[in-house]
Design an enzyme around this catalytic site. Structure first.
Site, mmCIF file in Angstrom:
data_model
loop_
_atom_site.group_PDB
_atom_site.id
_atom_site.type_symbol
_atom_site.label_atom_id
_atom_site.label_comp_id
_atom_site.label_asym_id
_atom_site.label_seq_id
_atom_site.Cartn_x
_atom_site.Cartn_y
_atom_site.Cartn_z
ATOM 1 N N GLY A 72 0.809 -1.220 0.000
ATOM 2 C CA GLY A 72 0.000 0.000 0.000
ATOM 3 C C GLY A 72 0.838 1.263 0.000
ATOM 4 O O GLY A 72 0.534 2.227 -0.717
ATOM 5 N N THR A 73 1.886 1.275 0.796
ATOM 6 C CA THR A 73 2.710 2.490 0.910
ATOM 7 C C THR A 73 3.320 2.851 -0.437
ATOM 8 O O THR A 73 3.277 4.008 -0.868
ATOM 9 C CB THR A 73 3.809 2.273 1.970
ATOM 10 O OG1 THR A 73 3.165 1.980 3.222
ATOM 11 C CG2 THR A 73 4.692 3.494 2.120
ATOM 12 N N ASN A 151 -8.920 3.730 7.830
ATOM 13 C CA ASN A 151 -8.356 2.584 8.552
ATOM 14 C C ASN A 151 -8.614 2.603 10.056
ATOM 15 O O ASN A 151 -8.586 1.565 10.694
ATOM 16 C CB ASN A 151 -6.857 2.462 8.283
ATOM 17 C CG ASN A 151 -6.121 3.764 8.432
ATOM 18 O OD1 ASN A 151 -6.459 4.754 7.788
ATOM 19 N ND2 ASN A 151 -5.130 3.783 9.287
ATOM 20 N N GLN A 179 -7.776 -0.790 2.844
ATOM 21 C CA GLN A 179 -8.601 -1.453 3.872
ATOM 22 C C GLN A 179 -9.826 -2.157 3.282
ATOM 23 O O GLN A 179 -10.393 -3.034 3.919
ATOM 24 C CB GLN A 179 -9.077 -0.416 4.915
ATOM 25 C CG GLN A 179 -7.986 0.083 5.825
ATOM 26 C CD GLN A 179 -7.473 -0.981 6.807
ATOM 27 O OE1 GLN A 179 -8.159 -1.972 7.096
ATOM 28 N NE2 GLN A 179 -6.267 -0.798 7.299
ATOM 29 N N SER A 199 -3.114 -3.613 -0.903
ATOM 30 C CA SER A 199 -2.015 -4.275 -0.196
ATOM 31 C C SER A 199 -2.464 -5.661 0.230
ATOM 32 O O SER A 199 -3.487 -5.814 0.905
ATOM 33 C CB SER A 199 -1.663 -3.435 1.031
ATOM 34 O OG SER A 199 -0.669 -4.074 1.780
ATOM 35 N N ALA A 200 -1.673 -6.695 -0.135
ATOM 36 C CA ALA A 200 -2.120 -8.082 0.070
ATOM 37 C C ALA A 200 -2.303 -8.469 1.537
ATOM 38 O O ALA A 200 -3.211 -9.222 1.870
ATOM 39 C CB ALA A 200 -1.118 -9.035 -0.587
ATOM 40 N N HIS A 201 -1.447 -7.935 2.428
ATOM 41 C CA HIS A 201 -1.527 -8.421 3.816
ATOM 42 C C HIS A 201 -2.790 -7.950 4.542
ATOM 43 O O HIS A 201 -3.081 -8.397 5.646
ATOM 44 C CB HIS A 201 -0.260 -8.058 4.608
ATOM 45 C CG HIS A 201 -0.119 -6.629 5.019
ATOM 46 N ND1 HIS A 201 -0.427 -6.200 6.288
ATOM 47 C CD2 HIS A 201 0.298 -5.531 4.350
ATOM 48 C CE1 HIS A 201 -0.186 -4.901 6.386
ATOM 49 N NE2 HIS A 201 0.254 -4.464 5.214
ATOM 50 N N THR A 237 13.206 -7.304 -10.138
ATOM 51 C CA THR A 237 12.793 -8.698 -10.343
ATOM 52 C C THR A 237 11.528 -8.991 -9.531
ATOM 53 O O THR A 237 11.455 -8.676 -8.350
ATOM 54 C CB THR A 237 13.940 -9.636 -9.911
ATOM 55 O OG1 THR A 237 15.080 -9.292 -10.688
ATOM 56 C CG2 THR A 237 13.579 -11.096 -10.133
ATOM 57 N N CYS A 324 -0.111 8.063 24.893
ATOM 58 C CA CYS A 324 0.215 9.053 25.929
ATOM 59 C C CYS A 324 1.625 8.815 26.441
ATOM 60 O O CYS A 324 2.045 7.674 26.557
ATOM 61 C CB CYS A 324 -0.684 8.893 27.146
ATOM 62 S SG CYS A 324 -2.406 8.798 26.756
HETATM 63 N N1 PLP Z 1 -3.216 2.783 3.368
HETATM 64 C C1 PLP Z 1 -4.019 2.378 4.359
HETATM 65 C C2 PLP Z 1 -5.419 2.902 4.421
HETATM 66 C C3 PLP Z 1 -3.560 1.470 5.325
HETATM 67 O O1 PLP Z 1 -4.378 1.083 6.312
HETATM 68 C C4 PLP Z 1 -2.225 1.006 5.222
HETATM 69 C C5 PLP Z 1 -1.684 0.093 6.256
HETATM 70 O O2 PLP Z 1 -2.041 0.174 7.425
HETATM 71 C C6 PLP Z 1 -1.420 1.450 4.159
HETATM 72 C C7 PLP Z 1 -1.944 2.338 3.249
HETATM 73 C C8 PLP Z 1 -0.009 0.962 3.990
HETATM 74 O O3 PLP Z 1 -0.006 -0.329 3.441
HETATM 75 P P1 PLP Z 1 1.286 -1.271 3.549
HETATM 76 O O4 PLP Z 1 1.357 -1.752 4.950
HETATM 77 O O5 PLP Z 1 1.034 -2.362 2.582
HETATM 78 O O6 PLP Z 1 2.454 -0.445 3.135
#
Ligand code: PLP
Length: 375
Positions: A72-73, A151, A179, A199-201, A237, A324
């Site tokens: 995702g990032t 999220n 999400q 994002s697969a995980h 790759t 906190c």
């Molecule tokens: N975008 C959202 C809405 C997410 O919840 C997350 C992960 O928590 C990400 C992006 C980032 O994904 P990744 O962990 O695959 O880099």
């Protein structure tokens, strides 16, 4: 009874067994580089093509519109940065104030390079309205990026309507659907979006792999220069095993999507009903339209971080939005964006359930909360 209760499925999910099994031979036996032209690379090459077709079919896209990334990032960084740099005359971007940091920090990066970014505020219910976008958008807007579902809150955004506003004003539209994919039905043709991160995980696939959907004809700068992988847009790759695992996980989740939704919604209803039966006062943040299983709860006068640690000691994993130290409370940008009162924000936790959770686990969560909040 299982010892550990995992209720943080919005952070990551358990790898699907079918996905794991689909991956093994690509790690141990068929380890050829998919870019080579000899016979040993034919199977990995075909596996990539098959995985791309499966992923595409799950969201109603064309295979050539799917670009594999590390998650995702990376997909978010790619969408934001390459769109910004793609048109010297149109530099403005619009996003929301409660995006994931993969979007927010990418936007801050481009801001430092002179690209203006507007951060739309969500409503108190955690929604970006098409009206808010209409007021902010101009003919200088290059792209709008609004997440499919938040999220922390789970709130689902009116993506089709937001996308329409963007297009009417000549802007591209990207959604971070990390999400949502694999948990609710998504059809990119119906939505009309130009780009879409996954994002697969987050959908029971392996970690470190994801994809960016890029609609055919969308102008986009390559993310990584090097070899000709991913149509020369993202060199490196390919991780064949992870890609195959991701495709299998998405296929399985999409196949079972209706029954998963019904099951997880059932757990959600049970949790809220049992909290009320136990006489626990809570506020559920976010409106009524949320992803199945994401429940953001505030307990007035409580400390979310302390709840997290005490639940951890009881073998239950949940998450909190506000951290906190001895002097300060750091309230999450999401809770700040929806204007949640500080005392409630401080006592906020996120429970996120998935298809592998059980009714017994929900009961254990409620019992633990009852013990913690009444002590
Ligand atoms: N975008 C959202 C809405 C997410 O919840 C997350 C992960 O928590 C990400 C992006 C980032 O994904 P990744 O962990 O695959 O880099």
């Amino acid at each position: 009874m299982k010892q550990h209760v995992y209720a943080d499925n919005a952070a990551t999910t358990q790898l699907n067994k079918e996905a794991f099994e689909a991956m093994v031979s690509w790690l141990l036996d068929e380890y050829g580089n998919a870019s080579q032209s000899y016979a040993f690379s034919r199977k990995p090459k075909k596996a990539l093509a098959d995985a791309r077709a499966i992923v595409a079919a799950c969201i109603n896209a064309y295979p050539e519109e799917i670009f594999f990334t590390s998650g995702g990032t990376e997909s978010d960084n790619w969408a934001i940065k390459s769109s910004a740099f793609g048109d010297a005359k149109k530099k403005a971007m619009i996003t929301s104030a409660f995006e994931h940091h993969a979007i927010l920090n990418s936007c801050q990066s481009i801001e430092r390079l002179g690209y203006p970014v507007i951060y739309l505020s969500p409503t108190a219910e955690g929604v970006i309205t098409p009206n808010a976008l209409k007021q902010a958008i101009t003919k200088q807007t290059r792209m709008v990026s609004v997440m499919y579902a938040n999220n922390e809150l789970g709130t689902i955004q009116p993506i089709m309507e937001l996308c329409k506003v963007a297009h009417e004003n000549g802007a591209l539209f990207h959604t971070d659907a990390v999400q949502a994919v694999g948990h609710i039905k998504i059809d990119v043709q119906e939505l009309g979006v130009d780009m879409f991160s996954a994002s697969a995980h987050k959908f029971n696939g392996p970690k470190g792999i994801g994809f960016l959907y890029i609609r055919k004809g969308t102008e986009l700068i390559s993310y990584a220069d090097g070899g000709a992988q991913e149509s020369a847009h993202r060199a490196g790759t390919e991780n064949v095993a992870a890609i195959v695992g991701m495709a299998k996980a998405l296929e399985v989740n999409c196949r079972d999507i209706e029954s998963n939704i019904e099951y997880v919604r059932g757990l959600e209803t049970q949790l809220l009903a049992q909290l009320s039966e136990a006489g626990i006062d809570y506020v559920r943040n976010g409106g009524s339209k949320t992803l199945p299983g994401i429940i953001n709860l505030s307990f007035a006068g409580a400390d979310g971080e302390a709840i997290l640690h005490r639940m951890d000691l009881m073998g239950i994993s949940i998450s909190t939005s506000s951290a906190c130290d001895s002097v300060n409370i750091k309230i999450s940008h999401v809770l700040k964006a929806i204007g949640l009162d500080e005392t409630l924000a401080k006592g906020t936790i996120r429970i996120s359930m998935g298809k592998n959770n059980t009714e017994d686990e929900v009961e254990r969560i409620v019992q633990a909360l009852n013990k913690i909040l009444k002590s």
